[in-house]
Design a protein around this motif. Sequence first.
Motif, PDB file in Angstrom:
ATOM      1  N   TYR A   5      50.541  73.793 -12.698  1.00  0.00           N
ATOM      2  CA  TYR A   5      50.051  73.812 -14.083  1.00  0.00           C
ATOM      3  C   TYR A   5      49.284  72.495 -14.329  1.00  0.00           C
ATOM      4  CZ  TYR A   5      49.204  73.941 -18.977  1.00  0.00           C
ATOM      5  OH  TYR A   5      48.703  73.870 -20.073  1.00  0.00           O
ATOM      6  N   GLU A   6      49.693  71.579 -14.178  1.00  0.00           N
ATOM      7  CA  GLU A   6      49.205  70.007 -14.266  1.00  0.00           C
ATOM      8  C   GLU A   6      47.799  69.930 -13.542  1.00  0.00           C
ATOM      9  OE1 GLU A   6      48.314  66.820 -15.925  1.00  0.00           O
ATOM     10  OE2 GLU A   6      50.112  67.914 -16.774  1.00  0.00           O
ATOM     11  N   THR A  16      46.162  72.359 -12.005  1.00  0.00           N
ATOM     12  CA  THR A  16      45.133  73.281 -12.060  1.00  0.00           C
ATOM     13  C   THR A  16      44.354  73.189 -13.548  1.00  0.00           C
ATOM     14  OG1 THR A  16      46.543  74.993 -10.999  1.00  0.00           O
ATOM     15  CG2 THR A  16      45.067  75.845 -12.636  1.00  0.00           C
ATOM     16  N   THR A  17      45.347  72.480 -14.353  1.00  0.00           N
ATOM     17  CA  THR A  17      44.464  72.364 -15.658  1.00  0.00           C
ATOM     18  C   THR A  17      43.503  70.950 -15.481  1.00  0.00           C
ATOM     19  OG1 THR A  17      46.422  72.606 -16.952  1.00  0.00           O
ATOM     20  CG2 THR A  17      44.834  71.355 -18.021  1.00  0.00           C
ATOM     21  N   PRO A  41      55.993  75.032 -10.043  1.00  0.00           N
ATOM     22  CA  PRO A  41      54.963  75.398 -10.952  1.00  0.00           C
ATOM     23  C   PRO A  41      54.517  74.396 -12.150  1.00  0.00           C
ATOM     24  CG  PRO A  41      56.833  76.903 -10.746  1.00  0.00           C
ATOM     25  CD  PRO A  41      57.093  75.929 -10.094  1.00  0.00           C
ATOM     26  N   GLY A  42      55.353  73.281 -12.374  1.00  0.00           N
ATOM     27  CA  GLY A  42      54.883  72.423 -13.359  1.00  0.00           C
ATOM     28  C   GLY A  42      53.687  71.431 -12.747  1.00  0.00           C
TER      29      GLY A  42
END
Length: 158
Positions: free
Chosen positions: A124-125, A127-128, A120-121
């Motif tokens: 998130y990175e 996807t941002t 997930p980290g």
Amino acid sequence: MFTTVETLAQQPFLAGLTDHQLSLLAPMTSRSMFHAGNRIFREGTPAEQFWLLTDGCVFLDTEVPGYDNFVLETLRSPAVLGCSWLFPPYRWNFGAVALSTTHALTFNGSLVRALFQSDPGLGYELTTRFLQVMGGRLHAARRRLADCQRASGHHGDL
């Protein structure tokens, strides 16, 4: 040819990712080449990958009544090509055509989505980062359409 962590580390879009994160992405990557004039994808068709352009130029287009594949934006390497693979229904929102011989790193979208679930980290990175690209593309498309509207003498809201 296998894509190395070093190759991925050279890509501006991936700058700042750790060697471990890049090593997770590397097996999901291949190399592609598109000849000038080749359509890479068509609006509305399944979106199964994305590309990091390493050399060359691509234009994004859309179908607008009265225009033959209306050009929204021109992408020059280094650039990200393709964001629709990330969100259901996984269909291209625009089309893309190579303007010159274009080389790219190709990422398998379904494998990258699965990686996002397991890490997930990293999800998130990236996807941002994709959301920032999408915001820029939306702004560029709006600006291009407004310019076209002004040139045609129409003054309605976009």
